[in-house]
Each structure stands twice: as structure tokens, then as C-alpha cells.
Design a protein around this motif. Sequence first.
Motif, PDB file in Angstrom:
ATOM      1  N   ARG A 222      62.340 -10.763  20.275  1.00 34.45           N
ATOM      2  CA  ARG A 222      63.174 -10.109  19.259  1.00 34.45           C
ATOM      3  C   ARG A 222      64.617 -10.470  19.537  1.00 34.45           C
TER       4      ARG A 222
ATOM      5  N   ASP B  64      68.068  -2.354  16.803  1.00 31.35           N
ATOM      6  CA  ASP B  64      67.259  -1.553  17.717  1.00 31.35           C
ATOM      7  C   ASP B  64      66.171  -2.436  18.326  1.00 31.35           C
TER       8      ASP B  64
ATOM      9  N   VAL C 274      64.928  -2.649  21.342  1.00 31.68           N
ATOM     10  CA  VAL C 274      63.919  -1.966  22.153  1.00 31.68           C
ATOM     11  C   VAL C 274      62.904  -1.273  21.246  1.00 31.68           C
ATOM     12  N   GLY C 275      63.378  -0.597  20.218  1.00 27.48           N
ATOM     13  CA  GLY C 275      62.471   0.041  19.255  1.00 27.48           C
ATOM     14  C   GLY C 275      61.597  -0.979  18.556  1.00 27.48           C
ATOM     15  N   ASP C 276      62.169  -2.120  18.210  1.00 29.47           N
ATOM     16  CA  ASP C 276      61.400  -3.178  17.548  1.00 29.47           C
ATOM     17  C   ASP C 276      60.336  -3.756  18.478  1.00 29.47           C
ATOM     18  N   ILE C 277      60.664  -3.874  19.755  1.00 26.73           N
ATOM     19  CA  ILE C 277      59.689  -4.372  20.727  1.00 26.73           C
ATOM     20  C   ILE C 277      58.544  -3.376  20.872  1.00 26.73           C
ATOM     21  N   LEU C 278      58.866  -2.100  20.951  1.00 27.07           N
ATOM     22  CA  LEU C 278      57.821  -1.073  21.042  1.00 27.07           C
ATOM     23  C   LEU C 278      56.942  -1.077  19.796  1.00 27.07           C
ATOM     24  N   LYS C 279      57.557  -1.304  18.641  1.00 25.60           N
ATOM     25  CA  LYS C 279      56.788  -1.400  17.396  1.00 25.60           C
ATOM     26  C   LYS C 279      55.826  -2.587  17.461  1.00 25.60           C
TER      27      LYS C 279
ATOM     28  N   VAL D 269      54.507  -3.880  20.168  1.00 27.56           N
ATOM     29  CA  VAL D 269      53.435  -3.519  21.092  1.00 27.56           C
ATOM     30  C   VAL D 269      52.381  -2.691  20.361  1.00 27.56           C
ATOM     31  N   ARG D 270      52.824  -1.697  19.593  1.00 24.84           N
ATOM     32  CA  ARG D 270      51.877  -0.856  18.846  1.00 24.84           C
ATOM     33  C   ARG D 270      51.088  -1.677  17.823  1.00 24.84           C
TER      34      ARG D 270
ATOM     35  N   ARG E 140      48.486  -3.806  19.715  1.00 22.97           N
ATOM     36  CA  ARG E 140      47.434  -2.940  20.249  1.00 22.97           C
ATOM     37  C   ARG E 140      46.516  -2.421  19.144  1.00 22.97           C
TER      38      ARG E 140
END
Length: 119
Positions: free
Chosen positions: A97, A102, A104-109, A111-112, A115
Motif C-alpha cells: 500500500r 490510512d 495501516v487501516g488499508d493493510i488491515l482491510k 488482511v481481512r 482471509r
Amino acid sequence: QETADDLLRFLEAVNKPNLGVNFDPANMILYGKGDPVDAVRKLVGFIRQVHIKDAVSSAVPGEWGTEVPAGEGEVDWPAFLSVLQDAGYAGHFVIEREAGEDRVGDILKAVRLIRNLSS
């Protein structure tokens, strides 16, 4: 940036077993070089690593598109991941990214997203 067909011709011509591809589906869109799902089908035997990155193509041919969070662009993630799974891909997925407010938020998104599609 090359098309999948050009890259495949190169890889087959070089014909080295340790030569592989770090595949970025968003770059296919950003550079206007083809559909990532079609490209991954052609190159899957050479893919060693996959970037989780998404993009929207430019409305103007020849111009750079826009990177967006994974799942918000033009990469058909279910079809893309299905091709990799069907081929037995066992390499790494790397979330990339480089834009946005955001990351960090985009990276977490991302990951979700991966998954949820992989379960």
C-alpha cells in the motif's frame, strides 16, 4: 511494464527453473497492460510471490491509474485467488500500500479480504 504475453514469451525463452515472477495485479491495471485474472492464468507456473494491491484504471488510455485499498478496485479477487489456489500456489502474499491517508487501516482491510476469501 509488459503484458502477460510478453513476459511469458521472455520467461519461456530464457527457460531457467529458478526464474520467477513477483506478480502485482494492480500494476496490470495501473499501466493498462491487461486483466490481472487473465495474466495470472498465463503466468501462474512462474509466480513466486503475489502482491495484494488494487487499482482503478485511468479513463485516459496511456495514463497511470489510481491505487486504491484492496477490494475497492478492479482486481477480481475471488477469481484471482481461485486461479492461484487451483494451480497449487504456495508462495507468499505481500500486502503493498503506497498511497492513501490510512495505510495501516488499508493493510488491515487487505488482511481481512484475503482471509475471508481464503477460508
